[in-house]
Design an enzyme around this catalytic site. Structure first.
Site, mmCIF file in Angstrom:
data_model
loop_
_atom_site.group_PDB
_atom_site.id
_atom_site.type_symbol
_atom_site.label_atom_id
_atom_site.label_comp_id
_atom_site.label_asym_id
_atom_site.label_seq_id
_atom_site.Cartn_x
_atom_site.Cartn_y
_atom_site.Cartn_z
ATOM 1 N N ILE A 127 0.862 -1.174 0.000
ATOM 2 C CA ILE A 127 0.000 0.000 0.000
ATOM 3 C C ILE A 127 0.900 1.226 0.000
ATOM 4 O O ILE A 127 1.655 1.453 0.953
ATOM 5 C CB ILE A 127 -0.933 0.032 1.231
ATOM 6 C CG1 ILE A 127 -1.802 -1.219 1.266
ATOM 7 C CG2 ILE A 127 -1.809 1.283 1.217
ATOM 8 C CD1 ILE A 127 -2.665 -1.310 2.500
ATOM 9 N N HIS A 128 0.838 1.984 -1.095
ATOM 10 C CA HIS A 128 1.693 3.161 -1.247
ATOM 11 C C HIS A 128 0.797 4.390 -1.131
ATOM 12 O O HIS A 128 -0.056 4.631 -1.985
ATOM 13 C CB HIS A 128 2.396 3.130 -2.609
ATOM 14 C CG HIS A 128 3.528 4.094 -2.730
ATOM 15 N ND1 HIS A 128 3.342 5.439 -2.976
ATOM 16 C CD2 HIS A 128 4.875 3.914 -2.636
ATOM 17 C CE1 HIS A 128 4.510 6.039 -3.050
ATOM 18 N NE2 HIS A 128 5.470 5.140 -2.834
#
Length: 609
Positions: A530-531
């Site tokens: 998850i960026h």
């Protein structure tokens, strides 16, 4: 600017600019570009252009599947590149494979431009038959005479159209090819008895509606054209070149090439009859089953001369076109089924529009845009086309005009010279319905079953939306590393909320020092990144409050971070949240783009093909 201009600009950018374009033309659905260097072509970029359904890269041509709007794109593309006649292709080493491509390219480039004439003539014939059968049109009326004249002219002067098209394809003056064709069908030459030239007897050949004699004549004309260019002074070339060319080419064509072409045509017709006789209805079934593959490879273009020769000689085709009827509508029906089973909005729209054009008879958008990427749809199509094609062969279905078979072409299965519609038309309708039903049902229910098995599997095989906002395709992210899939497959969200929730059930495998990224490993073993935001690493973690630690176990929907969107925007950074599968052998299927609710199922993790 129009959408066609935007498509043309995108294609030109991906093709390597106008300096890489040698020539461009188009057929019913494809933009065909002859290129200088294939290393300059970015197929990935072109495939992502909105409006492009698929691409085919060959040794001498790059084909871009647009659909029935291809003419508009061609016009815009031609404006962008201007005159490219002076550009030449770098030489390639000769191979037998290359020879086969050259032959198919010549046949395609010659026959595709005249298909409009044949389609118009065939459909006028269908209108004529309907008028006689249902509206009492008299065969002695002026209306009948004019409509029949349109139909007959479409086929009678076939050598003239082919001569023009073949000469143009060979980069000669197309009028010279048309001149040769007109000479062959002239009333004192066509089928003339006792004709001689300089004491040599000219064989009696019927050239109107013929195919191969004019092609051989134009190919020979090309050789003469090359020779004349080398030896004729420029000052007298304008009038001596066409004069000497015709004085040489016409006699040679009438004495030797025309009869040879006639014999070749006879051999081809006999070979087809032999195949059809020995294999019977099975041959039509095979034609139906293999047609989608022939379209994918472009070798379906080589069948045009066979269909034309058959219709010209006996008035109908009972082999190729009936098989293609079963295949075309099966392709369209399968695409329509995909449109009803896929969850991705873009794929749904593409499959719907391609499916409609498919059942009408134009299949390239559906094949390249849908079937080539969907094994279930492709195999269902081939099975349905094979079964329905075999039925068409069993009942000896006949098509009386050269029109791409589909719903729109059903009138061409009417042969109503006797004033009534015979059973052939109703059998065509039955074949069409059978193919549509089988293809649609197989694709729909098998796809449903596969999707259901995925949806009903353990929840950690799914990826869920981790933050409120609009889900977009990864390719739309303003970061090449993610948009090109270099990190992995996945999706992104334009967030409208601060809370970041776990998209899987699993273990936290990584928390970045700058807090902008969190790694997870689901209980099923899928690795997820998850960026939070683009280039937010430069903010040193200030906008983020991480709620978990490495090694923590989380469930789907657990709060794992708080992201201050306002702060990110104030620092002029993009707050887009990106979710990717970091394993190269994994991909995300059935993406629900456009979703905006936390916890929604966005897609299923599967092994990449």
């Amino acid at each position: 600017m129009s959408k066609y201009h935007d498509i043309a600009v995108g294609i030109l950018s991906g093709i390597g600019g106008k300096d890489n374009v040698i020539n461009v033309n188009h057929c019913a659905t494809r933009l065909r570009i002859q290129y200088k260097d294939k290393n300059n072509i970015d197929d990935n970029t072109i495939s992502k252009v909105e409006g492009v359904a698929g691409t085919v890269l060959r040794e001498d041509e790059y084909q871009i599947v647009i659909g029935t709007d291809v003419g508009n794109v061609y016009n815009e593309f031609s404006k962008l590149i201007g005159d490219v006649s002076g550009q030449k292709k770098s030489r390639t080493e000769f191979t037998w494979k290359h020879l086969g491509q050259v032959v198919i390219d010549f046949i395609s480039g010659t026959f595709v431009p005249i298909l409009g004439v044949l389609v118009a003539a065939g459909l006028v014939s269908a209108v004529l038959n309907i008028g006689v059968s249902f509206f009492g049109l008299s065969t002695k009326s002026g209306t009948y005479t004019i409509l029949d004249g349109i139909y007959e002219a479409g086929y009678y002067f076939l050598p003239l159209y082919l001569g023009y098209s073949a000469a143009k394809k060979l980069n000669m003056n197309p009028m010279m090819g048309a001149f040769l064709g007109a000479t062959l069908v002239y009333k004192t030459i066509d089928s003339a008895k006792g004709l001689e030239f300089l004491g040599l007897s000219v064989p009696q050949i019927q050239y109107n509606t013929s195919v191969i004699p004019i092609l051989l004549g134009v190919l020979f004309m090309k050789l003469i054209d090359i020779g004349m260019d080398k030896i004729t002074p420029k000052s007298i070339k304008f009038f001596t070149k066409p004069l000497i060319t015709m004085l040489i080419v016409v006699p040679v064509t009438l004495l030797w090439l025309g009869p040879l072409g006639f014999q070749i045509g006879t051999i081809i017709a006999n070979a087809l009859s032999f195949i059809n006789l020995k294999l019977g209805w099975v041959s039509v079934g095979l034609m139906g089953a293999l047609t989608p593959l022939l379209v994918m490879t472009g070798t379906n273009q080589a069948l045009f001369p066979l269909c034309i020769a058959s219709v010209a000689s006996i008035g109908y085709d009972a082999f190729v076109l009936p098989g293609m009827l079963a295949a075309n509508v099966a392709v369209g029906a399968s695409a329509l089924a995909v449109s009803m089973t896929t969850k991705e909005s873009k794929k749904k729209q593409l499959a719907l529009s391609a499916g409609i054009t498919g059942v009408m008879g134009i299949t390239e958008p559906a094949i390249f845009g849908v079937l080539i990427k969907n094994k279930i749809a492709l195999l269902s199509t081939m099975l349905a086309a094979g079964v329905s094609g075999a039925f068409a062969g069993f009942i000896s279905l006949k098509q009386y005009a050269i029109v791409s078979p589909g719903i729109a072409a059903l009138p061409t299965f009417i042969h109503a010279n006797n004033g009534k519609v015979d059973s052939n038309f109703y059998m065509a309708v039955l074949t069409l319905i059978m193919s549509v039903v089988i293809s649609f049902v197989l694709t729909f229910f098998i796809s449903k079953k596969v999707n259901a098995s995925i949806d009903n599997s353990d929840s950690d095989f799914n990826l869920y939306q981790p933050v409120g906002g609009k889900v977009i395709s990864l390719s739309d992210v303003n970061d090449d590393v993610f948009s090109k899939g270099l990190v992995g497959d996945g999706f992104a969200i334009i967030p409208n909320n601060r809370g970041i929730y776990s998209p899987v059930t699993g273990t936290v495998s990584m928390v970045a020092n700058t807090k902008h990224a969190i790694g997870l490993k689901s209980d099923s073993g899928n690795e997820v990144l998850i960026h939070m935001g683009i280039d937010t690493v430069e903010l040193n973690g200030l906008p983020f409050d991480i709620k978990v630690k490495e090694g923590s176990h989380v469930s789907k929907g657990d709060l794992i971070a708080d992201m201050n969107i306002d702060m990110i925007k104030k620092e002029k950074k993009d707050p887009t949240v990106i979710v990717v599968l970091t394993e190269p052998d994994k991909e995300l299927k059935n993406q629900a783009l456009g979703s905006n609710q936390v916890g929604s199922t966005i897609g299923q993790v599967v092994s990449a093909n």
